[in-house]
Write a protein that holds these residues in place. Structure first.
Motif, PDB file in Angstrom:
ATOM      1  N   GLY A 199       0.845  -1.181   0.000  1.00 22.72           N
ATOM      2  CA  GLY A 199       0.000   0.000   0.000  1.00 22.72           C
ATOM      3  C   GLY A 199       0.882   1.232   0.000  1.00 22.72           C
ATOM      4  N   PHE A 200       0.537   2.225   0.796  1.00 24.66           N
ATOM      5  CA  PHE A 200       1.309   3.467   0.823  1.00 24.66           C
ATOM      6  C   PHE A 200       2.399   3.395   1.892  1.00 24.66           C
ATOM      7  CE2 PHE A 200      -2.254   4.773  -1.663  1.00 24.66           C
ATOM      8  CZ  PHE A 200      -1.750   5.753  -2.493  1.00 24.66           C
ATOM      9  N   PHE A 201       3.631   3.376   1.422  1.00 30.47           N
ATOM     10  CA  PHE A 201       4.823   3.417   2.254  1.00 30.47           C
ATOM     11  C   PHE A 201       5.632   4.634   1.797  1.00 30.47           C
ATOM     12  CE2 PHE A 201       3.431  -0.879   2.495  1.00 30.47           C
ATOM     13  CZ  PHE A 201       3.973  -1.463   3.628  1.00 30.47           C
ATOM     14  N   LEU A 202       6.267   5.327   2.704  1.00 34.92           N
ATOM     15  CA  LEU A 202       7.093   6.464   2.311  1.00 34.92           C
ATOM     16  C   LEU A 202       8.433   5.982   1.786  1.00 34.92           C
ATOM     17  CD1 LEU A 202       6.468   9.043   5.200  1.00 34.92           C
ATOM     18  CD2 LEU A 202       5.521   9.046   2.882  1.00 34.92           C
ATOM     19  N   THR A 203       8.765   6.385   0.563  1.00 34.81           N
ATOM     20  CA  THR A 203      10.052   6.066  -0.050  1.00 34.81           C
ATOM     21  C   THR A 203      10.681   7.358  -0.564  1.00 34.81           C
ATOM     22  OG1 THR A 203       9.184   5.753  -2.291  1.00 34.81           O
ATOM     23  CG2 THR A 203       9.090   3.851  -0.805  1.00 34.81           C
ATOM     24  N   GLU A 204      11.902   7.250  -1.060  1.00 39.86           N
ATOM     25  CA  GLU A 204      12.557   8.447  -1.605  1.00 39.86           C
ATOM     26  C   GLU A 204      11.828   8.968  -2.834  1.00 39.86           C
ATOM     27  OE1 GLU A 204      14.803  10.121  -0.077  1.00 39.86           O
ATOM     28  OE2 GLU A 204      14.887   8.616   1.506  1.00 39.86           O
ATOM     29  N   GLN A 205      11.186   8.059  -3.598  1.00 41.86           N
ATOM     30  CA  GLN A 205      10.509   8.475  -4.829  1.00 41.86           C
ATOM     31  C   GLN A 205       9.180   9.166  -4.566  1.00 41.86           C
ATOM     32  OE1 GLN A 205      11.704   5.344  -4.377  1.00 41.86           O
ATOM     33  NE2 GLN A 205      12.788   4.633  -6.203  1.00 41.86           N
ATOM     34  N   ASN A 206       8.456   8.759  -3.512  1.00 44.08           N
ATOM     35  CA  ASN A 206       7.117   9.329  -3.325  1.00 44.08           C
ATOM     36  C   ASN A 206       7.006  10.291  -2.151  1.00 44.08           C
ATOM     37  OD1 ASN A 206       6.874   7.849  -0.940  1.00 44.08           O
ATOM     38  ND2 ASN A 206       5.489   6.326  -1.770  1.00 44.08           N
ATOM     39  N   ARG A 207       8.082  10.450  -1.401  1.00 43.96           N
ATOM     40  CA  ARG A 207       8.013  11.286  -0.204  1.00 43.96           C
ATOM     41  C   ARG A 207       7.560  12.711  -0.530  1.00 43.96           C
ATOM     42  NH1 ARG A 207      10.123  10.376   4.674  1.00 43.96           N
ATOM     43  NH2 ARG A 207      11.333   8.624   3.857  1.00 43.96           N
ATOM     44  N   TYR A 208       8.052  13.255  -1.649  1.00 43.26           N
ATOM     45  CA  TYR A 208       7.702  14.633  -1.999  1.00 43.26           C
ATOM     46  C   TYR A 208       6.247  14.767  -2.424  1.00 43.26           C
ATOM     47  CZ  TYR A 208       7.851  13.522  -7.016  1.00 43.26           C
ATOM     48  OH  TYR A 208       7.595  13.002  -8.253  1.00 43.26           O
ATOM     49  N   LEU A 209       5.622  13.647  -2.816  1.00 38.49           N
ATOM     50  CA  LEU A 209       4.209  13.673  -3.183  1.00 38.49           C
ATOM     51  C   LEU A 209       3.295  13.552  -1.969  1.00 38.49           C
ATOM     52  CD1 LEU A 209       4.143  11.350  -6.328  1.00 38.49           C
ATOM     53  CD2 LEU A 209       3.700  13.804  -6.304  1.00 38.49           C
ATOM     54  N   LEU A 210       3.775  12.917  -0.909  1.00 36.97           N
ATOM     55  CA  LEU A 210       2.922  12.591   0.227  1.00 36.97           C
ATOM     56  C   LEU A 210       3.169  13.426   1.476  1.00 36.97           C
ATOM     57  CD1 LEU A 210       3.044   8.682  -0.071  1.00 36.97           C
ATOM     58  CD2 LEU A 210       1.290  10.229  -0.961  1.00 36.97           C
ATOM     59  N   THR A 211       4.362  14.001   1.598  1.00 37.87           N
ATOM     60  CA  THR A 211       4.682  14.786   2.797  1.00 37.87           C
ATOM     61  C   THR A 211       5.229  16.160   2.421  1.00 37.87           C
ATOM     62  OG1 THR A 211       6.950  13.879   2.928  1.00 37.87           O
ATOM     63  CG2 THR A 211       5.207  12.690   4.111  1.00 37.87           C
ATOM     64  N   ARG A 212       5.099  17.084   3.349  1.00 37.04           N
ATOM     65  CA  ARG A 212       5.599  18.447   3.145  1.00 37.04           C
ATOM     66  C   ARG A 212       6.985  18.606   3.778  1.00 37.04           C
ATOM     67  NH1 ARG A 212       1.225  21.430   1.550  1.00 37.04           N
ATOM     68  NH2 ARG A 212      -0.832  20.602   2.104  1.00 37.04           N
ATOM     69  N   PRO A 213       7.883  19.362   3.155  1.00 38.50           N
ATOM     70  CA  PRO A 213       9.226  19.559   3.708  1.00 38.50           C
ATOM     71  C   PRO A 213       9.193  20.112   5.130  1.00 38.50           C
ATOM     72  CG  PRO A 213       9.109  20.386   1.469  1.00 38.50           C
ATOM     73  CD  PRO A 213       7.710  20.048   1.860  1.00 38.50           C
ATOM     74  N   GLU A 214       8.211  20.954   5.406  1.00 40.72           N
ATOM     75  CA  GLU A 214       8.117  21.561   6.737  1.00 40.72           C
ATOM     76  C   GLU A 214       7.425  20.657   7.755  1.00 40.72           C
ATOM     77  OE1 GLU A 214       4.561  23.043   4.307  1.00 40.72           O
ATOM     78  OE2 GLU A 214       6.688  22.564   3.985  1.00 40.72           O
ATOM     79  N   GLY A 215       6.975  19.489   7.294  1.00 45.36           N
ATOM     80  CA  GLY A 215       6.297  18.549   8.175  1.00 45.36           C
ATOM     81  C   GLY A 215       4.828  18.410   7.841  1.00 45.36           C
ATOM     82  N   GLY A 216       4.260  17.256   8.154  1.00 49.46           N
ATOM     83  CA  GLY A 216       2.854  17.008   7.864  1.00 49.46           C
ATOM     84  C   GLY A 216       2.661  16.429   6.472  1.00 49.46           C
ATOM     85  N   TYR A 217       1.408  16.152   6.140  1.00 46.36           N
ATOM     86  CA  TYR A 217       1.084  15.509   4.876  1.00 46.36           C
ATOM     87  C   TYR A 217       0.609  16.527   3.841  1.00 46.36           C
ATOM     88  CZ  TYR A 217       0.895  11.425   7.957  1.00 46.36           C
ATOM     89  OH  TYR A 217       1.198  10.450   8.873  1.00 46.36           O
TER      90      TYR A 217
END
Length: 271
Positions: A199-217
């Motif tokens: 399902g949805f796991f945070l990886t290097e490829q999708n992190r920028y799509l799912l999380t914000r640099p400043e924190g949160g989703y």
């Protein structure tokens, strides 16, 4: 009746072994007693992970190769066989999305980056087909083994923005079933192929799509969690159980299957 989940005396190649999910796959193989070839393009990470495993008493080696280059894969296969004498399994963990394979909502649907979509699609299908051709030959010479592909929820539902990734994983599902049948026709129950669909796991490829640099989703990240009954992202280690089962003799009557490890995402209707 004994059920054997052990990978002792088995040598397993993990492509994408330098990534986040790949790191969990490598860990799972070693913890189950197997020797592991950590295959990826990042030599520093592959060597660091192999050294840590060997220092702790496990058996590992770095295999630096691009899954889209047959000559590099063949060199890696020869290195693996020379070190461990055999190859018993393959985890096709390489893949993921790329920035040029993303279509944002504000972008013109009829002017999307087709080359980017094609590149994303190819890595997610041919990046598994080609390693299977190379390492599968060595598994056949061993006489018995298991191949595990890494699919995705994107192959089963229309996930926006990432058309190339969706198409690549959908093709991988077709390949997983077709190749499993062909293996059975030729090798009986001796060589099996199955898939895990995370399902949805945070990886290097999708992190920028799912999380914000400043924190949160991001909004997309929030939508993914809302559609997941467990209401969280998965942890890489939560893929290990399914992987070890499929690689081990405990699943010896299983082929062509897809195991969803997704917190319920694939079954939830949203209501």
């Amino acid at each position: 009746m004994s059920v054997n989940f052990s990978l002792a005396d088995k040598a397993i190649v993990v492509t994408g072994g330098t990534g986040i999910l790949g790191g969990a796959f490598v860990k799972g193989v070693v913890e189950a007693g197997g020797a592991v070839g950590i295959l990826g393009r990042n030599a520093a990470v592959a060597e660091e992970r192999a050294a840590a495993i060997n220092k702790a008493g496990g058996r590992a080696m770095a295999l630096v190769a691009d899954v889209m280059k047959a000559d590099e894969l063949k060199a890696a296969k020869d290195k693996m066989v020379a070190a461990f004498g055999r190859i018993d399994g393959l985890v096709n963990g390489a893949g993921g999305n790329i920035p040029e394979g993303v279509l944002q909502p504000e972008e013109d649907l009829f002017s999307m980056n087709l080359e980017g979509m094609k590149k994303a699609m190819e890595i997610n299908i041919w990046g598994s087909v080609l390693p299977t051709q190379v390492f599968g030959e060595a598994i056949a010479q061993t006489g018995r083994g298991s191949i595990v592909n890494i699919s995705s929820m994107n192959s089963k539902r229309a996930i926006t923005k990432v058309l190339g990734y969706n198409m690549g994983k959908a093709a991988l599902d077709c390949y997983n079933q077709w190749y499993a049948v062909e293996l059975a026709n030729r090798y009986g129950d001796q060589i099996r192929m199955n898939a895990i669909a995370p399902g949805f796991f945070l990886t290097e490829q999708n992190r920028y799509l799912l999380t914000r640099p400043e924190g949160g989703y991001t909004q997309r990240g929030e939508l993914a969690i809302r559609q997941t009954p467990f209401k969280r992202f998965g942890h890489p280690d939560e893929l290990i159980g399914a992987l070890v089962w499929l690689l081990s003799d405990a699943s010896e009557f299983v082929t062509g299957a897809m195991i969803c490890v997704d917190g319920g995402f694939s079954i939830f209707g949203g209501v």
